[in-house]
Design an enzyme around this catalytic site. Structure first.
Site, PDB file in Angstrom:
ATOM      1  N   GLU A 158      14.617  34.626  39.007  1.00 48.26           N
ATOM      2  CA  GLU A 158      14.875  35.373  39.975  1.00 48.26           C
ATOM      3  C   GLU A 158      15.760  35.652  40.453  1.00 48.26           C
ATOM      4  O   GLU A 158      16.349  36.309  41.778  1.00 48.26           O
ATOM      5  CB  GLU A 158      15.624  33.756  41.166  1.00 48.26           C
TER       6      GLU A 158
ATOM      7  N   PHE B 290      16.376  15.297  40.147  1.00 47.95           N
ATOM      8  CA  PHE B 290      15.958  16.150  40.190  1.00 47.95           C
ATOM      9  C   PHE B 290      15.882  18.288  40.396  1.00 47.95           C
ATOM     10  O   PHE B 290      15.619  18.202  41.669  1.00 47.95           O
ATOM     11  CB  PHE B 290      14.705  16.297  39.728  1.00 47.95           C
ATOM     12  N   GLN B 291      16.620  18.859  40.422  1.00 52.48           N
ATOM     13  CA  GLN B 291      16.259  20.519  40.141  1.00 52.48           C
ATOM     14  C   GLN B 291      17.028  20.436  41.762  1.00 52.48           C
ATOM     15  O   GLN B 291      16.956  21.003  42.900  1.00 52.48           O
ATOM     16  CB  GLN B 291      15.213  21.090  40.827  1.00 52.48           C
TER      17      GLN B 291
ATOM     18  N   LYS C 199      11.495  20.107  51.164  1.00 51.34           N
ATOM     19  CA  LYS C 199      10.222  20.159  50.450  1.00 51.34           C
ATOM     20  C   LYS C 199       9.578  19.144  52.088  1.00 51.34           C
ATOM     21  O   LYS C 199       8.375  19.665  52.299  1.00 51.34           O
ATOM     22  CB  LYS C 199       9.852  19.232  49.300  1.00 51.34           C
TER      23      LYS C 199
ATOM     24  N   MET D 116      31.229  52.041  29.325  1.00 50.18           N
ATOM     25  CA  MET D 116      32.218  52.144  30.213  1.00 50.18           C
ATOM     26  C   MET D 116      33.185  51.177  29.790  1.00 50.18           C
ATOM     27  O   MET D 116      34.556  51.638  29.915  1.00 50.18           O
ATOM     28  CB  MET D 116      31.799  51.953  32.146  1.00 50.18           C
TER      29      MET D 116
END
Lengths: 159, 568
Positions: free
Chosen positions: B47, B109-110, B159, B474
């Site tokens: 993502e 969940f999630q 959802k 760097m």
């Protein structure tokens, strides 16, 4: 420079608006010492009065950044002399040690509730007046305090 | 109509072409509705990549890029990409699925409070709680993301709201009380600015990313030509003024051009447009442009006097303000010529600075400076260059001349390693007609290398040029210069074979051994029709100079580590 300013913030009255405001205050590491809020203008808006302690420049920075928060309609800072402010405190007093009648006589305190050994009184005034009331009682005589935090409106209509 | 179908139709009404993302449990109804849509879904592998791709798509096209993720880990993986877009004011709409309302707060969940997580790094967040709210929510998201000072907006949709079937109507416009992105420019301020500009003896124009966002390069360039004033930029502003124009002095800042840093310290008037006076640009705020009166034009009033106190601020769209300002200056004064003391002084500064080690070709053949200069020779002017974050990016800042707006795509505000390759993918979706090259470091590249899979699936001929110094270069430079060579956590004992890595994704991978070989491969890369990875082995010991150490001012600039550097 330390600040004793309050932030007066008008927001759209919707869930999460306080969260967005408080996030900016937290970002600048200001401590919130008082927070009052209530819906206004027919329920469309909510006025928050936030008493903060911290660096004065940080307080000004917060006020400016708040104007960028989309739910915020107005954000200003006010010094003590620029606003009319009131705070309410409920103070539970040990009545075995303090005469309730005396408390009432000497102060503009109103009895809310009294029991065998304690009483809850209500005081309204400036934050300083409430501080003075509490210290006048003596810390040993005060069992508990709940303060609302300052509600304030600017003295001028609009800055 | 279902809520999910309403999201898709609302996105179609916003003329969304691509959604960059990954499906999961909580956004499955939305994905199911996408099945019937003309909107193309581009499957990413992480993502963070989705968000960077959408970000770059937005920077190049000017339209909000759309990324989507499921709830929980899908949403939290977006964070770095969304924060990157926020830091660089990039228009983006991030759509996340959320657990159903009835499951909220039950540690389902999630389930993650993604509004809580993302509020500090988004311009706004919206969570519709019924399907009927979706069309307005989508419209608001795009309106907020794309107007004023752009930024990412999170649209978090439970959802059950996606699944709800209700009567849906689509609004033509939306009102948001606390948001007024366009303001009328105060013409009196513009007149005052014009007065200051024509009176100035040593004016400089200072362009930032806001010029790209406002599409204001044309009036900005015209004003510079009218005043014959030198032009400097921020790192984000590179390309908003063509860097091959004789008035271009280049970017200022920690790794800015030496002559730009020098000249900004001497100007008596600084016209700053769409900049935020970041510490990486100015160094110590108080010592920046000490002799200058400063005029600041910006679309975001909270930028005024935030880091640097200015003498005059003008709120408004940069394009509009600059056109008005051009008029106001032209009314007062004829076009200046290049025969003036200030420009002659600029030439002297340029001459002097030619002597600094960084500008002499003393680097080894395969080194950052020589590679980025070779890239500029090979790449047509309209080519888009994206970068990761690190020394390669700074070498490009100093040595790669950007000639057109929206062809330099780099993460400056957040400085996000791993931005380069996904950004190249997003840029290619936005501009399939121009060559797109990612200049990267080995450290940055491996953070999001899986974007190669997406490039392959869509036959995107993006070329990744990896300067491989087998180190976090760097950081190594800082440990060398500021931490007494106490190297820790920078050397990669094990790095992938980049050619084999490319091949594992089905991508052509090459390693080059000379500049000539590099040029040849880059030419082939940009004329091909599939991705390519070009690895350039470079020394980990060649540092980026000039270097203004953090917190210091321009006069403290380090031009190199040799004795001769000390004279500048």
């Amino acid at each position: 420079m330390r600040s004793n300013k309050v932030l007066s913030v008008l927001v759209e009255n919707k869930p999460g608006a306080l969260f967005r405001v408080v996030h900016i205050v937290r970002l600048m590491r200001l401590n919130i010492e008082g927070l009052t809020l209530g819906v206004t203008n027919g329920g469309e808006e909510c006025r928050m009065t936030i008493t903060v302690s911290g660096d004065e420049a940080a307080v000004e920075h917060v006020a400016r950044q708040l104007m960028k928060v989309i739910d915020v309609l107005e954000a200003h800072t006010y010094g003590p002399e620029e606003m009319d402010s009131r705070e309410l405190a409920l103070v539970k007093i040990n009545t075995d040690r303090v005469s309730l009648a005396e408390v009432q006589r000497n102060h503009s305190a109103r009895i809310v509730d009294s029991s065998a050994h304690s009483a809850v009184v209500e005081v309204v005034g400036s934050a300083q007046q409430i501080d003075d009331f509490v210290s006048g009682l003596g810390s040993a005589n005060v069992l508990d305090i709940a303060r609302t935090g300052v509600a304030a409106l600017p003295k001028e209509v609009q800055r | 109509m279902s809520g999910a179908r309403a999201i898709v139709e609302a996105l179609e009404r916003e003329k969304v072409e691509y959604i960059f993302g990954m499906p999961g449990g909580a956004n499955l109804p939305f994905y199911d509705a996408l099945w019937d849509s003309k909107i193309k879904h581009v499957l990413c592998r992480h993502e963070q990549v989705s968000a960077h791709v959408a970000d770059a798509y937005g920077r190049v096209s000017g339209k909000a890029g759309v990324c989507s993720a499921t709830s929980g880990p899908g949403a939290t993986n977006l964070v770095t990409g969304v924060a990157t877009a926020f830091a660089d004011s990039s228009p983006m709409v991030a759509i996340t699925g959320q657990v159903s309302k009835a499951m909220t707060g039950r540690n389902a969940f999630q389930e993650t409070d993604v509004i809580g997580v993302l509020t500090p790094v988004t311009k706004y967040t919206i969570q519709p709680l019924s399907a009927a709210e979706i069309p307005a929510a989508v419209k608001k998201s795009f309106f907020i993301a794309q107007t004023g000072r752009p930024g990412p907006v999170l649209l978090d949709i439970p959802k059950d709201v996606q699944q709800e079937e209700v009567e849906i109507t689509f609004p033509e416009s939306v009102q948001i009380r606390g948001y007024r992105p366009s303001v009328a420019v105060d013409s009196r301020d513009v007149e005052r600015a014009a007065e200051m500009l024509v009176k100035a003896q040593r004016p400089i124009l200072f362009g930032g990313g806001g010029i790209r966002i406002a599409g204001a390069s044309e009036p900005f360039t015209a004003l510079a030509q009218l005043l014959m004033a030198p032009v400097i930029t921020t790192l984000q502003g590179k390309g908003t003024f063509p860097e091959d124009n004789p008035l271009s002095v280049g970017p200022i800042g920690m790794h800015g051009r030496a002559e730009a840093n020098k000249i900004v310290s001497e100007c008596d008037l600084l016209l700053a447009v769409g900049v935020r006076f970041s510490d990486r640009s100015t160094g110590n705020f108080h010592e920046f442009a000490p002799e200058a009166k400063i005029i600041h034009i910006d679309a975001d009033p909270t930028e005024f006097n935030k880091n640097k106190m200015v003498d005059l601020s003008i709120l408004g769209d940069a394009n509009e303000v600059l056109m008005m300002l051009f008029e106001a200056v032209a009314r007062r004064a004829a076009k200046k010529t290049d025969d003036n003391a200030w420009l002659k002084h600029l030439e002297e500064v340029r001459e002097t600075m030619k002597g600094i080690p960084a500008y002499r070709d003393s680097y080894s053949e395969l080194s950052g400076p020589k590679i980025v200069k070779a890239m500029r020779e090979v790449l047509p002017p309209e080519s888009i260059l994206t970068t990761g974050v690190g020394r390669h990016q700074m070498w490009a800042e100093i040595h790669y001349r950007v000639l057109r707006p929206r062809t330099w795509i780099t993460s400056t505000g957040l400085g996000t390693m791993g931005f380069g390759l996904p950004a190249a993918v997003g840029a290619k979706f936005a501009r399939p007609d121009v060559p797109v090259v990612d200049l990267d470091g080995d450290g940055s590249f491996v953070m999001t290398e899986q974007a190669l899979a997406t490039a392959v699936e869509h036959n995107l001929p993006v070329v990744s040029v990896i300067l491989n110094d087998r180190s976090l270069g760097m950081v190594e430079q800082w440990q060398r210069l500021m931490y007494n060579r106490r190297y820790i956590g920078i050397r990669f004992q094990n790095i992938p074979d980049f050619v084999k890595l490319a091949e594992a994704y089905g991508v052509e991978g090459r390693t080059v051994g000379s500049l000539a070989e590099f040029r040849k491969n880059l030419k082939e890369g940009i004329s091909g029709d599939s991705p390519m990875v070009i690895e350039v082995p470079v020394s980990h010991e060649e540092d980026v100079f000039p270097f203004m150490p953090p917190g210091k001012s321009i006069k403290d600039t380090v031009y190199g580590t040799t004795k001769e550097s000390a004279i500048f």
